[in-house]
Motif scaffolding. Sequence first.
Motif, PDB file in Angstrom:
ATOM      1  N   SER A 291      -1.072  12.622  11.962  1.00 25.22           N
ATOM      2  CA  SER A 291      -0.795  12.084  10.626  1.00 25.22           C
ATOM      3  C   SER A 291      -1.265  10.642  10.557  1.00 25.22           C
ATOM      4  N   GLY A 292      -1.613  10.089  11.746  1.00 25.33           N
ATOM      5  CA  GLY A 292      -1.855   8.646  11.853  1.00 25.33           C
ATOM      6  C   GLY A 292      -2.917   8.134  10.896  1.00 25.33           C
ATOM      7  N   GLY A 293      -4.081   8.792  10.896  1.00 27.79           N
ATOM      8  CA  GLY A 293      -5.187   8.327  10.064  1.00 27.79           C
ATOM      9  C   GLY A 293      -4.833   8.375   8.590  1.00 27.79           C
ATOM     10  N   ILE A 294      -4.226   9.470   8.148  1.00 28.94           N
ATOM     11  CA  ILE A 294      -3.923   9.621   6.714  1.00 28.94           C
ATOM     12  C   ILE A 294      -2.878   8.592   6.280  1.00 28.94           C
ATOM     13  N   VAL A 295      -1.792   8.483   7.046  1.00 25.55           N
ATOM     14  CA  VAL A 295      -0.733   7.544   6.654  1.00 25.55           C
ATOM     15  C   VAL A 295      -1.298   6.121   6.615  1.00 25.55           C
ATOM     16  N   MET A 296      -2.099   5.776   7.638  1.00 28.64           N
ATOM     17  CA  MET A 296      -2.679   4.428   7.667  1.00 28.64           C
ATOM     18  C   MET A 296      -3.555   4.184   6.435  1.00 28.64           C
ATOM     19  N   LEU A 297      -4.445   5.136   6.126  1.00 26.64           N
ATOM     20  CA  LEU A 297      -5.363   4.915   5.004  1.00 26.64           C
ATOM     21  C   LEU A 297      -4.614   4.877   3.673  1.00 26.64           C
ATOM     22  N   GLU A 298      -3.576   5.702   3.545  1.00 27.99           N
ATOM     23  CA  GLU A 298      -2.798   5.652   2.301  1.00 27.99           C
ATOM     24  C   GLU A 298      -2.147   4.271   2.142  1.00 27.99           C
ATOM     25  N   VAL A 299      -1.564   3.771   3.238  1.00 31.23           N
ATOM     26  CA  VAL A 299      -0.922   2.446   3.172  1.00 31.23           C
ATOM     27  C   VAL A 299      -1.965   1.362   2.871  1.00 31.23           C
ATOM     28  N   LEU A 300      -3.094   1.403   3.567  1.00 31.81           N
ATOM     29  CA  LEU A 300      -4.128   0.376   3.344  1.00 31.81           C
ATOM     30  C   LEU A 300      -4.628   0.435   1.898  1.00 31.81           C
ATOM     31  N   LYS A 353      -8.371   6.454  -3.343  1.00 31.64           N
ATOM     32  CA  LYS A 353      -7.932   5.160  -3.912  1.00 31.64           C
ATOM     33  C   LYS A 353      -7.134   5.373  -5.211  1.00 31.64           C
ATOM     34  N   ALA A 354      -7.520   6.382  -6.003  1.00 34.68           N
ATOM     35  CA  ALA A 354      -6.825   6.604  -7.276  1.00 34.68           C
ATOM     36  C   ALA A 354      -5.382   7.056  -7.005  1.00 34.68           C
ATOM     37  N   TYR A 355      -5.206   7.885  -5.972  1.00 36.79           N
ATOM     38  CA  TYR A 355      -3.860   8.330  -5.607  1.00 36.79           C
ATOM     39  C   TYR A 355      -3.011   7.125  -5.175  1.00 36.79           C
ATOM     40  N   ALA A 356      -3.634   6.215  -4.406  1.00 35.63           N
ATOM     41  CA  ALA A 356      -2.912   5.013  -3.955  1.00 35.63           C
ATOM     42  C   ALA A 356      -2.488   4.167  -5.154  1.00 35.63           C
ATOM     43  N   LYS A 357      -3.346   4.089  -6.152  1.00 33.40           N
ATOM     44  CA  LYS A 357      -3.004   3.309  -7.364  1.00 33.40           C
ATOM     45  C   LYS A 357      -1.770   3.897  -8.039  1.00 33.40           C
ATOM     46  N   LYS A 358      -1.750   5.231  -8.101  1.00 31.31           N
ATOM     47  CA  LYS A 358      -0.593   5.895  -8.717  1.00 31.31           C
ATOM     48  C   LYS A 358       0.671   5.601  -7.908  1.00 31.31           C
ATOM     49  N   GLN A 359       0.538   5.667  -6.605  1.00 32.04           N
ATOM     50  CA  GLN A 359       1.677   5.373  -5.732  1.00 32.04           C
ATOM     51  C   GLN A 359       2.123   3.919  -5.928  1.00 32.04           C
ATOM     52  N   ALA A 360       1.142   2.997  -5.982  1.00 29.30           N
ATOM     53  CA  ALA A 360       1.455   1.566  -6.116  1.00 29.30           C
ATOM     54  C   ALA A 360       2.147   1.285  -7.453  1.00 29.30           C
ATOM     55  N   SER A 361       1.824   2.075  -8.472  1.00 26.36           N
ATOM     56  CA  SER A 361       2.402   1.800  -9.792  1.00 26.36           C
ATOM     57  C   SER A 361       3.911   2.038  -9.796  1.00 26.36           C
ATOM     58  N   THR A 362       4.423   2.704  -8.757  1.00 22.41           N
ATOM     59  CA  THR A 362       5.876   2.934  -8.700  1.00 22.41           C
ATOM     60  C   THR A 362       6.584   1.823  -7.910  1.00 22.41           C
ATOM     61  N   ILE A 363       5.812   0.842  -7.444  1.00 20.04           N
ATOM     62  CA  ILE A 363       6.433  -0.242  -6.657  1.00 20.04           C
ATOM     63  C   ILE A 363       6.842  -1.386  -7.587  1.00 20.04           C
ATOM     64  N   ASP A 364       8.128  -1.780  -7.481  1.00 18.66           N
ATOM     65  CA  ASP A 364       8.635  -2.933  -8.228  1.00 18.66           C
ATOM     66  C   ASP A 364       8.571  -4.123  -7.265  1.00 18.66           C
ATOM     67  N   LEU A 365       7.985  -5.241  -7.713  1.00 17.86           N
ATOM     68  CA  LEU A 365       7.738  -6.345  -6.770  1.00 17.86           C
ATOM     69  C   LEU A 365       8.997  -7.101  -6.355  1.00 17.86           C
ATOM     70  N   VAL A 366      10.106  -6.894  -7.034  1.00 23.21           N
ATOM     71  CA  VAL A 366      11.327  -7.597  -6.623  1.00 23.21           C
ATOM     72  C   VAL A 366      12.514  -6.654  -6.402  1.00 23.21           C
ATOM     73  N   GLY A 377       4.445  12.202  -2.952  1.00 25.73           N
ATOM     74  CA  GLY A 377       3.666  11.980  -4.170  1.00 25.73           C
ATOM     75  C   GLY A 377       3.340  13.296  -4.863  1.00 25.73           C
ATOM     76  N   ASP A 378       2.749  13.148  -6.014  1.00 29.25           N
ATOM     77  CA  ASP A 378       2.448  14.311  -6.828  1.00 29.25           C
ATOM     78  C   ASP A 378       1.025  14.758  -6.515  1.00 29.25           C
ATOM     79  N   ILE A 379       0.897  15.873  -5.782  1.00 31.83           N
ATOM     80  CA  ILE A 379      -0.434  16.337  -5.387  1.00 31.83           C
ATOM     81  C   ILE A 379      -0.693  17.657  -6.096  1.00 31.83           C
ATOM     82  N   PRO A 380      -1.784  17.729  -6.838  1.00 25.95           N
ATOM     83  CA  PRO A 380      -2.068  18.994  -7.498  1.00 25.95           C
ATOM     84  C   PRO A 380      -2.229  20.115  -6.476  1.00 25.95           C
TER      85      PRO A 380
END
Length: 578
Positions: A291-300, A353-366, A377-380
């Motif tokens: 899972s290492g490569g996928i988790v790392m790339l999703e986080v990056l 990258k588009a999936y990461a953007k969707k994931q990031a949009s759920t992050i509240d900065l504070v 996440g929501d994967i078709p």
Amino acid sequence: MRKSQLRLFTAFFVVLSFIFTSLPSAAPVLAAWPEPVRGKHAMVASQHELASKVGVEIMKKGGNAVDAAIAVGLALAVVYPEAGNIGGGGFMLIRTSDGKAHAIDYREMAPAAATRDVYVDSAGNLIRGEGSSTIGYRASGVPGTLAGFEMAYKKYGSKKLTWSQLVEPARLLALNGFSLSERQAVLFYSYRGNLSKYAESNRIFLRSGKYYEEDELFRQPDLAATLGRVERNGAKEFYTGSTARLIADDMKAHGGLITLNDLKNYKAKEREPISGTYRGYKVISMPPPSSGGIVMLEVLNILEGYDIASMGYNSAAKFHVLTEAMRRAFADRAEFMGDPDFSTVPVDTLIDKAYAKKQASTIDLVRASKSTEIGHGDIPGGESMDTTHFTVADASGNVVTNTYTLNDLYGSAVTAKGTGVLLNDEMDDFAARPGKANMFGLIQGEKNSVQPGKRPLSSMTPTIVLRKDGSFWFALGARGGPRIISAVIQSVINVIDHGMNIQAAIDAPRIHHQWFPDEILYEPYGMSPDTMNILKGYGHKFTSSPGYVATATGIMVDDKGVRLGAIDSRSDGKAVGY
Ligand code: DON
């Protein structure tokens, strides 16, 4: 001021301001980290100096990085028995000098008798102790190390050295012995509870109660004999030869799962490496069953949307987005990842990258999310504790980054009778009861349930990063279960965002979050109380027992072509170059 003086002054000022504005934000020159080891031609970074030296000698004799990596891996099976192995498995990521990347999967495989509930008792509870997935004869998956090394040798070795030349240094170390470090002697002793349960392990590692001490010579004649047979007969010795029979007989005598047939059926597999980019730099890593490569790339990919460099290396702002990104990627790990030969893993979507953007949009900065509220996440639908890492770079531009493991320290604690080979407890990397935590506290799903012939999901993350011109920049990996992924991610960020060299990047304090338990693991002295207070204010929770977030090793090539080797200051080992 005369015109010429003015021009000179202006030029001086421009140069000066260029130097200062182009300095990396972390100004690594000021940090008190040891310098990496330098090698003008080649480098081996492994967790034992003797193994690193073996690799260097192989390259001096004309072998390439792949030959050296095999010899290092075999030597570590002797001089680093807590993790180095031929009774376990792992992943080798290779970048050959022609710029192509290759991934060899030699992960252990579930024996045919390992069905879904093999580690669950009649009341539905996880079996503990003997019979469990963590210790004893039933905990081992079919080892893959020798099959993987032989595949690497045949496909990517230099062909200038024979297989025997790669095995011989390890055989000699086992036969003649080597001097135990204080750490190694203490480690044998601290694992006496497990090791003493199994006659061969008790005799070999505990000297039947006459415990080893620092600087004592540690010889392993049984392992030397096994390596001698492997030297003569190749990997088939382990899978169909007398070693296979010894392992299968011992298994049978103790109610173990692995049979002669399981050993015969084991195959290493070549997989397509996965890759992505981080701020324009190509990052190549291991695909499933890691899972290492996928988790790392999703986080990056998620982090790419934030100005991490300006947030600052140790800031609450950075720790917050990093935690939120890891929380989401580990939730995806639990749901979507497993052996790709048994179920589809939506790799392309997860590292998009588009999936990461969707994931990031759920992050509240504070505000921290709660893991109970963050699902995958929501994967078709329908889309197509103990480990060691070493890295080798040769003079011709080949690089190998390899992580392999017995899982726990000394694996299952069983040494197969008459072989000197310690066997893994990799079966615990499966979800023995999907939805319930394993030894690393990892919650995993149905895709990683136990099935005959399946490979357990791993967190091992051997990784290669290229410069923007496509040339090799650095490679690294780590040991430490799921914390491996966090260590590799943060080392990559430390180089790319904070401008650290490979040693500083690997040494710098880091954090870990794996979705559940919903808490940040931080390192002793790794986070200031005021930073922690800001994060608590956002709603983050912290572990009550801080500890190391994995240990890494890596190699970087500087712009003059010098190989820089780095071993994590958290662990033992030595980089050796020439
Ligand atoms: O493959 C995995 O993810 C684990 N078996 C790795 C175990 C590990 O790193 C333990 N090391 N300290």
